[in-house]
Scaffold this active site. Structure first.
Site, mmCIF file in Angstrom:
data_model
loop_
_atom_site.group_PDB
_atom_site.id
_atom_site.type_symbol
_atom_site.label_atom_id
_atom_site.label_comp_id
_atom_site.label_asym_id
_atom_site.label_seq_id
_atom_site.Cartn_x
_atom_site.Cartn_y
_atom_site.Cartn_z
ATOM 1 N N ALA A 202 -20.047 -122.190 82.151
ATOM 2 C CA ALA A 202 -20.047 -120.933 82.908
ATOM 3 C C ALA A 202 -20.557 -121.147 84.336
ATOM 4 C CB ALA A 202 -20.925 -119.909 82.186
ATOM 5 N N ASP B 217 -32.128 -111.704 77.049
ATOM 6 C CA ASP B 217 -32.999 -112.492 77.920
ATOM 7 C C ASP B 217 -33.239 -111.900 79.306
ATOM 8 O OD1 ASP B 217 -30.619 -113.080 79.391
ATOM 9 O OD2 ASP B 217 -30.278 -114.909 78.229
ATOM 10 N N GLY C 66 -18.913 -117.409 77.418
ATOM 11 C CA GLY C 66 -19.938 -118.039 76.576
ATOM 12 C C GLY C 66 -20.265 -117.341 75.283
ATOM 13 N N THR C 67 -19.255 -116.915 74.559
ATOM 14 C CA THR C 67 -19.539 -116.355 73.231
ATOM 15 C C THR C 67 -18.623 -116.978 72.193
ATOM 16 O OG1 THR C 67 -19.712 -114.349 71.888
ATOM 17 C CG2 THR C 67 -18.016 -114.332 73.597
ATOM 18 N N SER C 68 -19.141 -117.163 70.983
ATOM 19 C CA SER C 68 -18.315 -117.669 69.884
ATOM 20 C C SER C 68 -17.556 -116.524 69.221
ATOM 21 C CB SER C 68 -19.196 -118.372 68.842
ATOM 22 O OG SER C 68 -20.063 -117.424 68.250
ATOM 23 N N HIS D 209 -27.307 -105.809 72.212
ATOM 24 C CA HIS D 209 -28.231 -106.310 71.183
ATOM 25 C C HIS D 209 -29.686 -106.092 71.586
ATOM 26 C CE1 HIS D 209 -25.036 -109.123 69.149
ATOM 27 N NE2 HIS D 209 -24.902 -107.865 68.818
ATOM 28 N N ASN E 57 -15.359 -120.909 78.557
ATOM 29 C CA ASN E 57 -16.089 -121.504 77.436
ATOM 30 C C ASN E 57 -15.797 -123.011 77.446
ATOM 31 O OD1 ASN E 57 -16.799 -122.292 74.623
ATOM 32 N ND2 ASN E 57 -17.012 -120.085 74.334
ATOM 33 N N ASN F 278 -26.894 -110.823 75.037
ATOM 34 C CA ASN F 278 -28.151 -111.552 75.233
ATOM 35 C C ASN F 278 -29.318 -110.591 75.420
ATOM 36 O OD1 ASN F 278 -26.429 -113.681 75.169
ATOM 37 N ND2 ASN F 278 -26.415 -114.028 77.374
HETATM 38 P P1 OAD Z 1 -23.127 -118.441 69.853
HETATM 39 O O1 OAD Z 1 -24.221 -119.432 69.736
HETATM 40 O O2 OAD Z 1 -22.485 -117.987 68.599
HETATM 41 O O3 OAD Z 1 -21.972 -119.026 70.779
HETATM 42 C C1 OAD Z 1 -22.272 -119.592 72.019
HETATM 43 C C2 OAD Z 1 -20.981 -119.866 72.749
HETATM 44 O O4 OAD Z 1 -21.296 -120.318 74.049
HETATM 45 C C3 OAD Z 1 -20.079 -120.916 72.102
HETATM 46 O O5 OAD Z 1 -18.750 -120.437 72.068
HETATM 47 C C4 OAD Z 1 -20.210 -122.105 73.059
HETATM 48 O O6 OAD Z 1 -19.025 -122.883 73.105
HETATM 49 C C5 OAD Z 1 -20.460 -121.410 74.374
HETATM 50 N N1 OAD Z 1 -21.182 -122.210 75.376
HETATM 51 C C6 OAD Z 1 -22.098 -123.185 75.196
HETATM 52 N N2 OAD Z 1 -22.537 -123.669 76.372
HETATM 53 C C7 OAD Z 1 -21.888 -122.960 77.334
HETATM 54 C C8 OAD Z 1 -21.894 -123.003 78.767
HETATM 55 N N3 OAD Z 1 -22.679 -123.853 79.453
HETATM 56 N N4 OAD Z 1 -21.078 -122.137 79.429
HETATM 57 C C9 OAD Z 1 -20.277 -121.276 78.755
HETATM 58 N N5 OAD Z 1 -20.237 -121.206 77.409
HETATM 59 C C10 OAD Z 1 -21.019 -122.039 76.704
HETATM 60 O O7 OAD Z 1 -23.695 -117.215 70.717
HETATM 61 P P2 OAD Z 1 -23.108 -115.730 70.831
HETATM 62 O O8 OAD Z 1 -21.635 -115.715 70.725
HETATM 63 O O9 OAD Z 1 -23.733 -115.108 72.016
HETATM 64 O O10 OAD Z 1 -26.935 -111.711 67.601
HETATM 65 O O11 OAD Z 1 -23.731 -115.082 69.534
HETATM 66 C C11 OAD Z 1 -23.568 -113.733 69.298
HETATM 67 C C12 OAD Z 1 -24.708 -113.181 68.534
HETATM 68 O O12 OAD Z 1 -25.008 -114.038 67.409
HETATM 69 C C13 OAD Z 1 -26.031 -113.143 69.259
HETATM 70 O O13 OAD Z 1 -26.139 -112.060 70.145
HETATM 71 C C14 OAD Z 1 -27.029 -113.041 68.143
HETATM 72 C C15 OAD Z 1 -26.457 -114.099 67.226
HETATM 73 O O14 OAD Z 1 -26.713 -113.916 65.878
HETATM 74 C C16 OAD Z 1 -27.869 -111.213 66.759
HETATM 75 O O15 OAD Z 1 -28.809 -111.887 66.387
HETATM 76 C C17 OAD Z 1 -27.626 -109.814 66.335
#
Ligand code: OAD
Length: 267
Positions: free
Chosen positions: A255, A108, A214-216, A123, A240, A106
Site C-alpha cells: 500500500a 489503530d 490491504g484486506t483479505s 470495527h 494488495n 482497523n
Molecule cells: P487480514 O490479516 O485478514 O488481511 C490482511 C491483508 O493485507 C492481506 O490480504 C494481505 O495480503 C494484505 N497486506 C499485507 N501487507 C500489506 C501491505 N504492505 N500493503 C497492502 N496490503 C497488505 O486483515 P483484515 O482483512 O483487515 O476483525 O481483517 C479483517 C478483520 O479480521 C479485522 O478487522 C479483524 C480480524 O479478525 C475483528 O477482529 C472483528
C-alpha cells in the site's frame, strides 16, 4: 505490477468525484502493526476462536491470564508505537482534491492521525472507552497504550494472575471488564460500531469509485461493503501484495508504495 492496470487506475481516480477507500490491516502493516492472517499475524499465535470474542477472552483470562496479557500486548504495543505511513498520507492528499470517505476495519486511529476526515471505524477504535450504554467516557492517547504496554511487560517478568491483569487495566486505563467501561472495539459476534456502519453502507451506495486496500476480505459483514459497491456497477481498484478479492482493477504491491503513486499520478 501490471502497467496497464496502473494506467486504468490512475484514469479512474482522475475522473472520480466521489471516492470511498475501504481499508484493512494491510494498510497499517508498514506502520509496524502486524496483520491478522498473514504469516506472523496475530491470529497465528492467538487463534481467533479463542481470542477474538469477549466470552473466549474472559475464559482465557480465567484459565490463562498470562496468555491474555501476551495477547493484549500483541494488540496494543505495535499500535502504541505506530505512526501513519505514506499510504495513510496519500489518502489525506486524495481527500484534499476529491470528496473522499474512508471505511476502515482497523482500530489503530492512523487514518485520523494522518489528517484524514470522514473515517468510518466499522470495527470501532482502541482509543475510545465506552460505558454499558455505549456512551463515550474517555478518549485514550497512544501514550496511554504505551503505559499499559509497559505495565504488562513488567507483569510478564513476574507471575501474572487474573487479579493483577484486571488491576492493570483498571489502574492504567480506568477500564473495568465487569462490563462497565471497555474499549469500543468490535470482536466476533458483536454488532458493528454505530453510527459508522450505517454511514459505511451509505458510502457503498454513494461512491463513484471504491479503492480497497490491504484486506483479505474474510470477515463479514465488513466485506459486504465492496461487494455492494461492485454490484451496483461502481468500479473497484484493489491494492494488495497478494491478491484482489472483488474482481476490480488489481494493483499488486504494498500500500505505501502503490497508493502514493496512484494519487500523485492522478493529479
Ligand atoms: P487480514 O490479516 O485478514 O488481511 C490482511 C491483508 O493485507 C492481506 O490480504 C494481505 O495480503 C494484505 N497486506 C499485507 N501487507 C500489506 C501491505 N504492505 N500493503 C497492502 N496490503 C497488505 O486483515 P483484515 O482483512 O483487515 O476483525 O481483517 C479483517 C478483520 O479480521 C479485522 O478487522 C479483524 C480480524 O479478525 C475483528 O477482529 C472483528
Amino acid at each position: 505490477m501490471h502497467a496497464g492496470n496502473l494506467e486504468k487506475a490512475i484514469k479512474l481516480v482522475r475522473g472520480a468525484r466521489k471516492v470511498t477507500v475501504f481499508t484493512g490491516a494491510g494498510i497499517s502493516a508498514e506502520s509496524g502493526i502486524p496483520t491478522f492472517r498473514d504469516t506472523g499475524g496475530l491470529w497465528q499465535e492467538f487463534p481467533p476462536e479463542r481470542f477474538a470474542h469477549w466470552q473466549g477472552l474472559l475464559k482465557e483470562a480465567w484459565h490463562h491470564p498470562e496468555l491474555v496479557a501476551r495477547f493484549v500486548l500483541g494488540v496494543i504495543e505495535p499500535v502504541a508505537r505506530a505512526v501513519p505511513n505514506p499510504a495513510h498520507h496519500a489518502i489525506t492528499r486524495l481527500q484534499q482534491r476529491i470528496t473522499t470517505t474512508v471505511i476502515t476495519q482497523n482500530i489503530d486511529g492512523l487514518h485520523q492521525e494522518a489528517g484524514t476526515q470522514d473515517v468510518r471505524e466499522i470495527h470501532g477504535s482502541l482509543f475510545k472507552l465506552i460505558d454499558r450504554s455505549g456512551t463515550l467516557v474517555r478518549t485514550l492517547h497512544r501514550a496511554d497504550l504505551q503505559a499499559l504496554a509497559q505495565h504488562l511487560q513488567g507483569m510478564l517478568h513476574d507471575n501474572v494472575t487474573l487479579l493483577k491483569l484486571l488491576a492493570s487495566f483498571r489502574n492504567v486505563l480506568g477500564v473495568d471488564f465487569k462490563g462497565i467501561v471497555r474499549p469500543n472495539i468490535v470482536l466476533f459476534h458483536d454488532a458493528m460500531a454505530e453510527p459508522d456502519w450505517q454511514r459505511a453502507q451509505q458510502d457503498a451506495q454513494w461512491c463513484e469509485l471504491m479503492i480497497v486496500v490491504g484486506t483479505s476480505a474474510q470477515v463479514y459483514p465488513a466485506a459486504m461493503i465492496p461487494h455492494q459497491a461492485h454490484q451496483r456497477g461502481c468500479p473497484i481498484i484493489e491494492i494488495n501484495p497478494v491478491t484482489g478479492e472483488f474482481g476490480g482493477i488489481f494493483l499488486k504491491g504494498k500500500a505505501s508504495e502503490i497508493l502514493p503513486q496512484v494519487v500523485q499520478k492522478a493529479r
